[in-house]
Design an enzyme around this catalytic site. Structure first.
Site, PDB file in Angstrom:
ATOM      1  N   ASN A   1      26.932  33.650  75.319  1.00  0.00           N
ATOM      2  CA  ASN A   1      25.524  32.972  75.336  1.00  0.00           C
ATOM      3  C   ASN A   1      25.725  31.448  75.211  1.00  0.00           C
ATOM      4  O   ASN A   1      26.788  30.887  74.712  1.00  0.00           O
ATOM      5  CB  ASN A   1      25.032  33.346  73.783  1.00  0.00           C
ATOM      6  CG  ASN A   1      23.704  32.998  73.436  1.00  0.00           C
ATOM      7  OD1 ASN A   1      22.579  33.326  74.267  1.00  0.00           O
ATOM      8  ND2 ASN A   1      23.348  31.829  72.308  1.00  0.00           N
TER       9      ASN A   1
ATOM     10  N   HIS B   1      16.268  26.593  75.247  1.00  0.00           N
ATOM     11  CA  HIS B   1      15.450  25.764  74.465  1.00  0.00           C
ATOM     12  C   HIS B   1      14.811  24.828  75.740  1.00  0.00           C
ATOM     13  O   HIS B   1      15.668  23.829  76.131  1.00  0.00           O
ATOM     14  CB  HIS B   1      16.317  25.073  73.735  1.00  0.00           C
ATOM     15  CG  HIS B   1      16.899  25.828  72.541  1.00  0.00           C
ATOM     16  ND1 HIS B   1      16.104  26.551  71.671  1.00  0.00           N
ATOM     17  CD2 HIS B   1      18.415  26.383  72.344  1.00  0.00           C
ATOM     18  CE1 HIS B   1      16.874  27.370  70.939  1.00  0.00           C
ATOM     19  NE2 HIS B   1      18.250  27.238  71.312  1.00  0.00           N
TER      20      HIS B   1
ATOM     21  N   GLU C   1      17.054  32.640  72.902  1.00  0.00           N
ATOM     22  CA  GLU C   1      16.824  31.657  71.744  1.00  0.00           C
ATOM     23  C   GLU C   1      15.505  30.958  72.564  1.00  0.00           C
ATOM     24  O   GLU C   1      15.353  29.532  72.198  1.00  0.00           O
ATOM     25  CB  GLU C   1      17.648  30.784  71.915  1.00  0.00           C
ATOM     26  CG  GLU C   1      19.017  31.530  71.159  1.00  0.00           C
ATOM     27  CD  GLU C   1      20.032  30.422  70.760  1.00  0.00           C
ATOM     28  OE1 GLU C   1      19.826  29.346  70.331  1.00  0.00           O
ATOM     29  OE2 GLU C   1      21.245  30.906  70.665  1.00  0.00           O
TER      30      GLU C   1
END
Length: 358
Positions: free
Chosen positions: A222, A258, A286
Site C-alpha cells: 500500500n 489522497h 484511502e
C-alpha cells in the site's frame, strides 16, 4: 484520536509469471441484484418486472458488481448514533484507521493489545462487512521500543509483530496492508529504520511472514502518490513484477488516492490496469478528495469509474465516514459532510457504481 499522518496530497522483463503456492482469494460476483453481500439487509434494491434497478447505498451498489465500498473507522466513534448509522447503512467493508497499527497493537515488545481492533472487527462482523487490515509494517507510528532495535533484533521484532497481529486476526481479514509506504517519490527505497537495518529484503520477509500467519487473506502493498504512472509507481510495479516472478506471496496493491479537486487522473486507470495485468488485484484504499461541489464530485466519479473499468479492482475505501472526523477535515474531503449530509460527490459515486452492476 490520533489522526492519520500529514502528507502531501498527490495527483499525480518478459519472465513468465509463476503462480503462487496458495491461490488468490477470488471475489464472488453475484448473478442477481437480489443476492447481495451479507450485512446489506438495510440496502433497498428496486426491481421492476424482474429487471435489476439501481441500489440506493454505496455498499449495495458496489456489491452488484462483486465489489466492496468501505470506510476507515475509529472505534471511539461507533457509539455516536449518526456515525454508526451512516457506516452501517452505506458501507460493506471497514478498515481500522489507527487501531491495528504497530504502536496500537504492540506498545511493549511481545505484549499485544487488541481491544480497539477487536471492536472494529466485532462491529463489522455483526453487520456482515468485510474487514481490511491496516497495517502490519510501516515506518511511522512505531512504538518507541522498536526505534532502538538494530539488525537481527529488529528483524525478529518485525516478524514477531506480523505473526502476532495477523495470527490474532487469522481468517477474519479480507486483505492486509502488509507493508505501507516503503518508497519515495523518486522511486528509491525510503531510508526508514527498516530499510537501513534490514536492507532490500525486508519487504519480501514481511510478506512471507504474513502469508504464514494468515494464509487465507489477500496480502497487499500500500502506498500514496501512485495515482498515475510516475517514478514511484514504476518502482512499485517493478517490485511487484519481481515478487510475482519469484513466487513471493503478494496478492494485491493498494492505491491510497489522497487527492485534491484539481487532481490529474489522466493515467489513473492505465496505472491500475498495468498492475492488474501482473496477476494481482488492485484496491483503492484511502480515498479522499479535498474540495467541494462539482470539482470534488468529478474526481470521486473518475476514480470510481477507473476502478469499475478494471475487472481486478475489487473495491474502494474512503479514509473516513464524515468530514467531521477526517484527518483533512478543513479540506472537507469525504462523501458526507460534518452533519452527515450526502454531498454531490456521493451521487456521482453512486451513479458510477450502479452503472457497473451485472
Amino acid at each position: 484520536m490520533r489522526t492519520k499522518r500529514a502528507k502531501a496530497a498527490t495527483t499525480s522483463g518478459t519472465s513468465r509469471i509463476r503462480p503462487r503456492t496458495r491461490p488468490l482469494r477470488k471475489r464472488a460476483r453475484t448473478a442477481a441484484v437480489g443476492v447481495l453481500t451479507g450485512g446489506l439487509a438495510a440496502v433497498s434494491v428496486l426491481t421492476t418486472a424482474g429487471t435489476a434497478q439501481a441500489a440506493d447505498t454505496l455498499g449495495g451498489a458496489a456489491a452488484q458488481s462483486g465489489r466492496y465500498f468501505g470506510a476507515a473507522v475509529d472505534p471511539g466513534h461507533l457509539g455516536e448514533g449518526d456515525y454508526a448509522s451512516a457506516l452501517n447503512r452505506e458501507f460493506n467493508s471497514v478498515v481500522a484507521e489507527n487501531a491495528m497499527k504497530w504502536d496500537a497493537t504492540e506498545p511493549n515488545q511481545g505484549q499485544f493489545s487488541f481491544g480497539a481492533g477487536d471492536q472494529v472487527v466485532s462491529h463489522a462482523r455483526s453487520k456482515g462487512m468485510k474487514v481490511r487490515g491496516h497495517t502490519l509494517v510501516w515506518h511511522s507510528q512505531q512504538p518507541a521500543w522498536v526505534r532502538g532495535l538494530t539488525g537481527d533484533s529488529l528483524r525478529r521484532a518485525m516478524i514477531g509483530h506480523i505473526s502476532g497481529v495477523a495470527g490474532h486476526y487469522r481468517g477474519q481479514i479480507s486483505s492486509w496492508d502488509v507493508v505501507n509506504e516503503a518508497f519515495e517519490w523518486d522511486g528509491s527505497r525510503r531510508q526508514s529504520n527498516l530499510q537501513q537495518q534490514l536492507g532490500n529484503g525486508w519487504i519480501e520477509e514481511a510478506f512471507r511472514a504474513a502469508d504464514a500467519a494468515d494464509p487465507g487473506a489477500k496480502l497487499c502493498y500500500n502506498d500514496y502518490g501512485t495515482d498515475g504512472i510516475n517514478a514511484k509507481s514504476d518502482a512499485i510495479y517493478r517490485m511487484v513484477k519481481d515478487f510475482r516472478n519469484r513466487g513471493v506471496p503478494i496478492d494485491c496493491v493498494g492505491f491510497q488516492s489522497h487527492l485534491d479537486s484539481n487532481a490529474d487522473l489522466s493515467t489513473y486507470r492505465q496505472n491500475l490496469q498495468r498492475f492488474a495485468d501482473l496477476g494481482v488485484d488492485v484496491e483503492i484504499t484511502e480515498l479522499d478528495v479535498g474540495g467541494s461541489g462539482a470539482a470534488q464530485a468529478r474526481v470521486f466519479r473518475d476514480v470510481t469509474a477507473a476502478c469499475v473499468a478494471v475487472s481486478r479492482c475489487t473495491g474502494i475505501t474512503t479514509w473516513g465516514v464524515t468530514d467531521k472526523y477526517s484527518w483533512r477535515s478543513q479540506e472537507t474531503p469525504l462523501l458526507f459532510d460534518s452533519a452527515y449530509r450526502k454531498k454531490a460527490a456521493y451521487g456521482a459515486v453512486l451513479d458510477v457504481l450502479n452503472g457497473a452492476r451485472n
